[in-house]
Design a protein around this motif. Structure first.
Motif, PDB file in Angstrom:
ATOM      1  N   PHE C  24       0.837  -1.199   0.000  1.00 55.58           N
ATOM      2  CA  PHE C  24       0.000   0.000   0.000  1.00 55.58           C
ATOM      3  C   PHE C  24       0.873   1.250   0.000  1.00 55.58           C
ATOM      4  N   ALA C  26       3.945   1.486  -0.958  1.00 59.69           N
ATOM      5  CA  ALA C  26       4.712   1.585  -2.197  1.00 59.69           C
ATOM      6  C   ALA C  26       3.830   2.054  -3.345  1.00 59.69           C
ATOM      7  N   MET C  27       2.611   1.506  -3.449  1.00 57.75           N
ATOM      8  CA  MET C  27       1.777   1.794  -4.614  1.00 57.75           C
ATOM      9  C   MET C  27       0.962   3.059  -4.431  1.00 57.75           C
ATOM     10  N   GLN C  28       0.306   3.173  -3.287  1.00 59.87           N
ATOM     11  CA  GLN C  28      -0.680   4.225  -3.134  1.00 59.87           C
ATOM     12  C   GLN C  28      -0.044   5.522  -2.644  1.00 59.87           C
ATOM     13  N   VAL C  29       0.962   5.401  -1.777  1.00 63.24           N
ATOM     14  CA  VAL C  29       1.521   6.598  -1.178  1.00 63.24           C
ATOM     15  C   VAL C  29       2.663   7.156  -2.006  1.00 63.24           C
ATOM     16  N   SER C  30       3.497   6.277  -2.552  1.00 67.54           N
ATOM     17  CA  SER C  30       4.658   6.800  -3.269  1.00 67.54           C
ATOM     18  C   SER C  30       4.333   6.966  -4.744  1.00 67.54           C
ATOM     19  N   ASN C  31       5.318   7.439  -5.468  1.00 69.14           N
ATOM     20  CA  ASN C  31       5.100   7.752  -6.870  1.00 69.14           C
ATOM     21  C   ASN C  31       5.355   6.566  -7.780  1.00 69.14           C
ATOM     22  N   LEU C  32       5.431   5.368  -7.200  1.00 71.60           N
ATOM     23  CA  LEU C  32       5.763   4.209  -8.028  1.00 71.60           C
ATOM     24  C   LEU C  32       4.723   4.021  -9.128  1.00 71.60           C
ATOM     25  N   SER C  33       3.432   4.124  -8.754  1.00 77.43           N
ATOM     26  CA  SER C  33       2.386   3.822  -9.727  1.00 77.43           C
ATOM     27  C   SER C  33       2.314   4.878 -10.813  1.00 77.43           C
TER      28      SER C  33
END
Lengths: 278, 259, 158
Positions: C24, C26-33
């Motif tokens: 969560f 990594a995907m939702q909070v950071s800019n990875l997605s």
């Protein structure tokens, strides 16, 4: 029978053992022989390092001087692997029982088997029920250690100590804090197990009567030295003043009733002086 | 004067002795890694008592810390008309600092003290000696699984703390105070960097996991085997772990975000 | 036995929850997605001064984000900043005479690249360059120019 065991090399041979804690010498050059197939008792007042002696024999502590040979091997010259191998043939009954509190009685007794062998579960079960039967606790196998009385815990620990069929069992104060019934049970068990499985037993204790009932040989230690050794009869009727006091529990004698202190009158006076200065 | 110097020297020597014993213990613990891999059951049981049992306190604290951050952040940011960046503030503080640090502090209080008390009591009741006499290495059997359980649980707990905190901040900021839903997430996503922020946060919590477990196990193993000694060691575990976490956090932050 | 099983289930659930939380973050909070580094084409733009533009800064058209700054480098021969932009593949109809400017989000905010469309019917594709650019406004320069012109005015007025 007794003649042949006399000729045999003793199972545990302690020579010139010296052990210090800080500057205090707990043992100061003691020699002890533990004969095979016998119950040997090591007696002395509290604080003479009897438990320390068992730890030294088990290789948990290192002596400052002297040697301990167990079954012909110098315990403190062994590497860890050899020491662990030798320990598998020694059982030890701790004063508190030292049962693992988070697993049941059955699992506690099974612990050494599971650790050191790959026996199938059905075999472990059979073996265990036999061992628990021998200490009379087959019915208590599913209890947790916290549900056991002190005497029962010690019997479970005894079953665990002999589950791998060791050559010797060391008992650390087996009778302390037991009610007369469980004391009697333990006395009988220790003797019975020793004779039935051809074990050698070492009992460390200060309970004179119980120990004298079952021991073949008694060593009395005090102040880091062996004061006297011999059969229970000899120790009980000792000429030595010190042994006599210990065995019969006289309040005063060579071991003084009073802890070393200054003269009473002087002490009382100095006490009042301290109070006034406060 | 000389007496003072001698006292200082004594303190130094005692400290070095402790450090040496602690390092020796760590070495022995790590040498048992093979045993843990061979018997994963031991590890699972310890992850349960170290990790699973800490989930409740971590979740509740994480949520509330996030909610407080949302509230405080909103009041300050709205003074600059920048309440849109609330998500950034909440998530950055949680992921970088509060997640690893507060989770580690709670871990030290909840799991670390329990570890110390457990090991100390096992020592006091001669269970460790008993294992040794059963030819079982108590360090490898008892301490190693607990150490790795701490090492594994810590980053997961910190992640849980962080994630619930972000949701708590969302609840207060978006749900109660009316920050735009899209802005909360998009601002956050554009400012929080996977490598720089999240990866570093995980590294921090791994380090804290090692340190907290190490301190707790050492204090337990080194405890004076009496009830007083065990209680003193338990206190020391919490104090030393907390100080170590806060001190290390500064060092790690300086190393990670310093350049 | 039953108890052992439930311990295992709890540990499994704990570890799953921990990994979900990490995922969560990594995907939702950071800019990875939103990074989407692979799917896009690159164009280059040269600026005299990029201010504080950094890699990963957004690229927008009409305020909508269409890509990111991939890297910023310096050309020693022309003394210009070379900015490589990654534009998402779906935005494949940007005229090749478009105008790239560097803006600041808010007074103190981060800088980003804004693209104003030109009139050409040929579109930018992988490896193309934008020739028309406007540099970042550097606050000190603006203030300096303002003061300078005021001083000149004052001198003329005397």
């Amino acid at each position: 029978m007794s003649d042949t065991t006399q000729i045999e090399e003793p199972l545990v041979k302690i020579r010139g053992l010296t052990f210090r804690r800080g500057s205090r010498a707990i043992f100061d050059g003691i020699d002890i022989d533990i004969q095979r197939g016998k119950v040997t008792a090591i007696m002395g007042p509290s604080g003479t390092g009897k438990t320390t002696l068992l730890k030294l024999i088990g290789g948990q502590l290192r002596p400052d001087a002297g040697t301990i040979h167990v079954d012909g091997q110098d315990i403190h010259a062994l590497n860890t692997r050899e020491l662990y191998k030798l320990r598998m043939r020694m059982g030890m009954l701790f004063q508190s029982g030292a049962l693992l509190t988070d697993i049941s009685v059955f699992e506690n007794v099974a612990y050494p088997i599971r650790e050191h062998t790959d026996l199938p579960e059905s075999m472990i079960r059979k073996l265990l029920l036999l061992k628990l039967e021998a200490v009379g606790l087959r019915g208590a196998r599913d209890l947790m250690p916290s549900e056991l009385s002190g005497g029962m815990a010690r019997r479970v620990a005894l079953a665990r100590a002999m589950v791998l069929d060791p050559m010797m069992i060391m008992y650390d104060e087996p009778f302390t804090g037991q009610d007369p019934i469980s004391m009697g049970v333990l006395v009988k068990l220790i003797r019975k197990l020793n004779d039935a499985s051809r074990l050698s037993s070492i009992i460390v204790s200060h309970d004179v009567q119980e120990t004298a009932q079952i021991a073949d040989q008694i060593y009395v230690i005090s102040n880091g030295r062996v004061i006297e050794s011999g059969s229970p009869e000899r120790i009980m009727n000792s000429e030595l003043e010190w042994t006599d006091q210990f065995v019969h529990g006289h309040a005063d004698g060579p071991v003084p009733f009073h802890y070393p202190a200054a003269d009473l009158d002087e002490d009382l006076l100095s006490g009042s002086r301290m109070e006034s200065s406060c | 004067m000389l007496e003072q110097l001698a006292r200082l020297g004594r303190v130094g020597i005692t400290f070095l002795k402790h450090l040496g014993r602690a390092n020796l213990l760590l070495f022995n613990i790590l040498s048992g890694v093979g045993e843990v891999l061979r018997r994963p059951r031991l590890l699972i049981a310890q992850i349960y008592s170290v990790g699973v049992l800490s989930v409740l306190i971590i979740s509740v604290s994480g949520t509330f810390v996030g909610m407080v951050l949302g509230l405080q952040g909103y009041y300050i940011l709205s003074q600059f008309g920048a309440e849109q960046t609330l998500g950034v503030m909440v998530s950055a503080s949680l992921v970088r600092e509060l997640g690893p640090v507060v989770a580690a502090l709670l871990f030290a209080g909840r799991a670390g003290s329990a570890l110390t008390a457990e090991i100390g009591l096992m020592k006091a009741t001669e269970q460790l000696s008993g294992l040794e006499m059963m030819a079982v290495n108590p360090i490898r059997r008892v301490l190693t699984p607990r150490f790795f359980a701490g090492f594994i649980s810590m980053p997961l707990l910190a992640a849980l703390f962080g994630a619930l905190g972000v949701l708590g901040g969302y609840f207060v900021g978006v749900g109660l105070l009316g920050v735009d839903d899209g802005a909360y997430w998009s601002q956050m996503q554009s400012k929080i960097d996977l490598n720089k922020d999240i990866y570093n946060g995980v590294i921090k919590s791994l380090v804290f996991g090692v340190v907290c477990s190490w301190i707790a196990l050492f204090q337990g193993y080194d405890a004076v085997p009496t009830s007083e000694g065990v209680s003193r060691s338990t206190t020391r575990t919490v104090v030393h772990s907390s100080l170590a976490v806060l001190g290390l956090d500064f060092v790690l932050t300086a190393l990670m975000f310093g350049e | 036995m039953v108890q052992k099983k439930s311990v295992e289930i709890m540990v499994g659930a704990f570890m799953a929850a921990g990994f979900v939380a990490l995922f969560f973050l990594a995907m939702q909070v950071s800019n990875l997605s939103t990074a989407s580094s692979g799917d896009g084409y690159e164009i280059k733009a040269r600026f005299d001064n990029i201010g504080s533009l950094k890699s990963r800064s957004p690229v927008t058209m009409a305020g909508v984000k269409i890509g990111r700054v991939k890297e910023v480098s310096f050309d020693q021969t022309t003394y210009e900043a070379v900015v490589t932009l990654t534009i998402d593949d779906q935005y494949n109809a940007i005229p090749d005479d478009s105008f790239a400017k560097i803006f600041t989000a808010g007074l103190l905010g981060e800088q980003y690249v804004g693209i104003d469309p030109g009139g050409s019917d040929r579109f930018l594709k992988q490896g193309d360059g934008i020739s028309m650019t406007q540099s970042a406004l550097v606050l000190e320069e603006i203030v300096g120019q303002f003061l300078f012109s005021k001083a000149e005015e004052g001198a003329r007025g005397e």
